[in-house]
Design a protein around this motif. Structure first.
Motif, mmCIF file in Angstrom:
data_model
loop_
_atom_site.group_PDB
_atom_site.id
_atom_site.type_symbol
_atom_site.label_atom_id
_atom_site.label_comp_id
_atom_site.label_asym_id
_atom_site.label_seq_id
_atom_site.Cartn_x
_atom_site.Cartn_y
_atom_site.Cartn_z
ATOM 1 N N UNK A 104 33.361 -32.602 -3.316
ATOM 2 C CA UNK A 104 34.541 -32.299 -2.509
ATOM 3 C C UNK A 104 34.308 -31.098 -1.604
ATOM 4 N N UNK A 105 33.542 -30.139 -2.069
ATOM 5 C CA UNK A 105 33.406 -28.865 -1.352
ATOM 6 C C UNK A 105 32.141 -28.757 -0.510
ATOM 7 N N UNK A 106 31.140 -29.586 -0.749
ATOM 8 C CA UNK A 106 29.906 -29.542 0.031
ATOM 9 C C UNK A 106 30.152 -30.135 1.419
ATOM 10 N N UNK A 107 29.723 -29.456 2.485
ATOM 11 C CA UNK A 107 29.908 -30.003 3.837
ATOM 12 C C UNK A 107 28.837 -31.046 4.146
ATOM 13 N N UNK A 108 28.858 -32.134 3.405
ATOM 14 C CA UNK A 108 27.833 -33.169 3.483
ATOM 15 C C UNK A 108 28.390 -34.431 4.104
ATOM 16 N N UNK A 109 27.497 -35.238 4.662
ATOM 17 C CA UNK A 109 27.878 -36.551 5.161
ATOM 18 C C UNK A 109 27.525 -37.584 4.091
ATOM 19 N N UNK A 164 22.583 -37.168 15.264
ATOM 20 C CA UNK A 164 23.821 -37.713 15.810
ATOM 21 C C UNK A 164 25.024 -36.801 15.567
ATOM 22 N N UNK A 165 24.771 -35.506 15.387
ATOM 23 C CA UNK A 165 25.890 -34.575 15.245
ATOM 24 C C UNK A 165 25.833 -33.779 13.974
ATOM 25 N N UNK A 166 26.995 -33.460 13.428
ATOM 26 C CA UNK A 166 27.096 -32.730 12.176
ATOM 27 C C UNK A 166 28.490 -32.907 11.597
ATOM 28 N N UNK A 167 28.707 -32.359 10.408
ATOM 29 C CA UNK A 167 29.971 -32.508 9.691
ATOM 30 C C UNK A 167 30.776 -31.219 9.782
ATOM 31 N N UNK A 168 32.087 -31.368 9.914
ATOM 32 C CA UNK A 168 32.979 -30.222 9.805
ATOM 33 C C UNK A 168 33.923 -30.458 8.641
ATOM 34 N N UNK A 209 32.898 -16.995 4.681
ATOM 35 C CA UNK A 209 33.691 -17.772 5.637
ATOM 36 C C UNK A 209 33.124 -17.649 7.059
ATOM 37 N N UNK A 210 32.772 -16.436 7.460
ATOM 38 C CA UNK A 210 32.221 -16.239 8.804
ATOM 39 C C UNK A 210 30.917 -17.008 8.960
ATOM 40 N N UNK A 211 30.065 -16.904 7.956
ATOM 41 C CA UNK A 211 28.781 -17.609 7.965
ATOM 42 C C UNK A 211 29.000 -19.118 8.068
ATOM 43 N N UNK A 212 29.895 -19.640 7.243
ATOM 44 C CA UNK A 212 30.115 -21.086 7.183
ATOM 45 C C UNK A 212 30.676 -21.638 8.486
ATOM 46 N N UNK A 213 31.372 -20.811 9.266
ATOM 47 C CA UNK A 213 31.966 -21.255 10.521
ATOM 48 C C UNK A 213 30.972 -21.260 11.672
ATOM 49 N N UNK A 214 29.783 -20.687 11.455
ATOM 50 C CA UNK A 214 28.820 -20.571 12.549
ATOM 51 C C UNK A 214 27.443 -21.139 12.230
ATOM 52 N N UNK A 215 27.126 -21.373 10.958
ATOM 53 C CA UNK A 215 25.797 -21.845 10.569
ATOM 54 C C UNK A 215 25.949 -23.157 9.784
ATOM 55 N N UNK A 216 25.491 -24.278 10.341
ATOM 56 C CA UNK A 216 25.533 -25.525 9.571
ATOM 57 C C UNK A 216 24.734 -25.395 8.277
ATOM 58 N N UNK A 217 25.294 -25.938 7.202
ATOM 59 C CA UNK A 217 24.677 -25.804 5.893
ATOM 60 C C UNK A 217 24.171 -27.151 5.370
ATOM 61 N N UNK A 218 23.096 -27.093 4.599
ATOM 62 C CA UNK A 218 22.557 -28.248 3.890
ATOM 63 C C UNK A 218 22.563 -27.882 2.416
ATOM 64 N N UNK A 228 41.629 -32.390 -3.678
ATOM 65 C CA UNK A 228 41.917 -30.954 -3.642
ATOM 66 C C UNK A 228 42.189 -30.501 -2.216
ATOM 67 N N UNK A 229 42.772 -31.384 -1.413
ATOM 68 C CA UNK A 229 43.173 -31.116 -0.022
ATOM 69 C C UNK A 229 41.983 -30.836 0.893
ATOM 70 N N UNK A 230 40.785 -31.223 0.488
ATOM 71 C CA UNK A 230 39.626 -31.093 1.375
ATOM 72 C C UNK A 230 39.543 -32.315 2.282
ATOM 73 N N UNK A 231 38.971 -32.111 3.461
ATOM 74 C CA UNK A 231 38.776 -33.202 4.415
ATOM 75 C C UNK A 231 37.569 -32.868 5.273
ATOM 76 N N UNK A 232 36.978 -33.889 5.866
ATOM 77 C CA UNK A 232 35.843 -33.663 6.754
ATOM 78 C C UNK A 232 35.830 -34.719 7.847
ATOM 79 N N UNK A 233 35.239 -34.333 8.946
ATOM 80 C CA UNK A 233 35.099 -35.210 10.102
ATOM 81 C C UNK A 233 33.684 -35.065 10.624
ATOM 82 N N UNK A 234 33.136 -36.139 11.136
ATOM 83 C CA UNK A 234 31.791 -36.086 11.692
ATOM 84 C C UNK A 234 31.862 -36.106 13.210
#
Length: 531
Positions: free
Chosen positions: A294-299, A60-64, A243-252, A100-106
């Motif tokens: 806070x820093x993991x791009x997890x749902x 159903x998508x991914x997290x940013x 940074x370049x990697x993280x902007x183009x490859x979804x991480x688990x 720590x000013x982090x945020x995420x959206x699905x």
């Protein structure tokens, strides 16, 4: 912000991983993609100095994910066109000092098998022209049919043993090597930071060479305060490759020990470690886990438990990934040769083991990949106990029948066999070299299981070590390994590795490559799918 948590930990039943609760994290539903380099921000407008990260791709998508440099609201746009003329806009959560000013959206409702462009900015609500610069990225969604190949990469161990960001070497180059392989996603197998390894401006490497690090205040000592744990994660994002990697490859992401301190468990004793003024390992775990989350791009909204790291990532008909947590539920590191299971022999813990078996049994995917943060059959020591006996950090405890933590592993492997599950493959990191291990009952002391493969990769940017001795309990055989000639060699020496998995849609074969710092394959194994 204070470096102590607003409340003290209270959940003694959950070993080691102290609950900080979702209110500390402020994680909102939503996802998308990221940018490769910090953007120039107009005066007075909020910026996103760390770029963006993508994470946890699923049906159903991914997290940013992104971090602002001041209180601001996250804004996400995604589109199939690079000019964003068909963009969908999402007003995301507020980024505040509490996280720590982090945020995420699905991002949800995405078209399967589609390439997308995404960008993120932060805005100051209620202010005209209050939006900062866009940070852009791209990704592709998983296919819902079995006619498209799947490729992913994995590794672990970032910025360990004092080998940090060295711009003379080009920074953390292995992230660029992985990006160039164009994977669908990346599994970070743990040790996403090294909270217990200070990073100095210079340190000696092999052959008399001098390694020169980028240094920040937070990485110059062991992490003890929440600010220092957070600073460790921020440090990695200073690297342009990351940074370049993280902007183009979804991480688990999964975690291991160095997100807190080396080889920690409930029984970790820091009383003799002069580097630490904070001796309460429970408090360090609470701070380290909070910074990780806070820093993991997890749902998190789908997990049921706000801080749960173990989870299933469904990636179409060809693949399900089962992400394990070998840290939160373990008993204390000890002699590890008990003859019966009990609190001291727990490693995954009964609840996680039952979850894993239920998900494996329900899986309809051809391949079932178990992502473990530690290997099964390698001896990983952790000093001596009060009686002078060897203590163990991982599952293995030396040759012989299944004892200690091996009893839980034996129970899991037997349940997999009795359920008739096929095409189960283990991937892992932790030991700072690469290897391919084949486990078979005819070579084993414990024999109630079906043969399986375990592939080891790492480190990403850390000291290289190994090889570790094998434990014969489950009959492992080294099919391949590549390790340094001396211990703790720097990335200069080239012993940095990642693994790559390719699944062919026509044959359904799974191919594993173990690749080096430059992306060159050192070993390949093709596995045919069993009916």
């Amino acid at each position: 912000m204070t470096d102590r948590l607003p409340t003290e930990p209270t959940d003694a039943a959950r070993r080691g991983f102290l609950r900080t609760s979702s209110r500390f994290l402020g994680l909102a539903a939503g996802v998308a993609t990221g940018l490769a380099a910090p953007a120039v921000v107009a005066a007075g407008r909020p910026g996103a100095p760390d770029g963006i990260q993508l994470g946890d791709p699923s049906d159903d998508g991914l997290v940013v994910w992104a971090r602002a440099d001041a209180p601001a609201r996250m804004v996400v746009e995604y589109a199939t066109r690079p000019d964003f003329r068909d963009a969908t806009r999402i007003s995301g959560p507020l980024a505040t000092s509490e996280t720590d000013f982090t945020a995420r959206t699905q991002l949800t409702g995405l078209v399967p098998g589609q390439s997308y462009h995404v960008r993120v900015a932060f805005e100051q609500p209620g202010q005209r022209r209050g939006q900062g610069a866009w940070m852009a990225g791209s990704f592709r969604t998983r296919a819902m049919t079995a006619d498209r190949p799947v490729r992913f990469v994995w590794s672990g161990d970032t910025a360990g043993q004092g080998w940090g960001i060295n711009r003379d070497l080009g920074g953390m180059r292995i992230y660029e090597a992985m990006r160039q392989r164009d994977p669908d996603f990346f599994i970070h197998s743990g040790d996403t930071i090294y909270a217990d390894s200070p990073i100095a401006a210079e340190q000696k490497a092999e052959d008399g060479r001098i390694w020169r690090n980028v240094v920040t205040e937070e990485v110059s000592k062991v992490a003890e305060t929440l600010k220092e744990f957070r600073g460790r994660h921020r440090y990695n994002m200073l690297d342009a490759n990351v940074r370049r990697f993280a902007s183009q490859v979804p991480q688990i992401w999964q975690w291991d020990d160095h997100e807190v301190t080396n080889n920690w468990s409930d029984a970790k004793d820091l009383s003799a470690d002069a580097r630490y003024t904070e001796k309460d390992v429970r408090l360090l775990v609470a701070r380290g886990s909070r910074a990780f989350l806070e820093n993991a791009p997890m749902r998190w909204h789908r997990q049921g438990l706000a801080e749960r790291v173990h989870r299933k990532i469904a990636y179409g008909p060809l693949l399900d990934v089962f992400v394990l947590d070998m840290r939160s539920y373990r008993g204390p590191n000890g002699y590890n040769r008990e003859t019966a299971e009990g609190p001291g022999t727990a490693f995954l813990g009964n609840a996680q083991l039952d979850w894993l078996m239920a998900e494996l049994t329900a899986s309809q995917a051809t391949w079932k990949v178990i992502a473990a943060d530690m290997p099964i059959g390698l001896n990983v020591p952790d000093g001596k106990d009060a009686q002078g006996r060897a203590k163990w950090e991982a599952i293995a405890n030396g040759d012989g029948p299944a004892l200690g933590r091996e009893l839980e592993t034996a129970r899991l492997l037997s349940r997999i066999r009795r359920a008739g599950l096929r095409n189960v493959v283990w991937i892992t990191a932790d030991v700072h070299y690469c290897a391919a291990h084949h486990y078979a009952p005819e070579r084993a002391q414990y024999q109630d299981f079906d043969p399986f493969w375990e592939f080891v990769a790492g480190p990403l940017n850390a000291g290289s070590f190994g090889p570790n001795p094998l434990d014969n309990t489950f009959g492992p055989r080294v099919v391949f390994q590549k390790a340094p000639t001396v211990q703790n060699m720097s990335p200069f020496a080239g012993f940095q590795f990642f693994g790559e998995v390719n699944i062919d849609p026509a044959s359904r074969a799974l191919t594993v490559d173990l690749r080096d710092l430059n992306g060159v394959s050192q070993f390949q194994q093709v596995l045919q799918a069993q009916a």
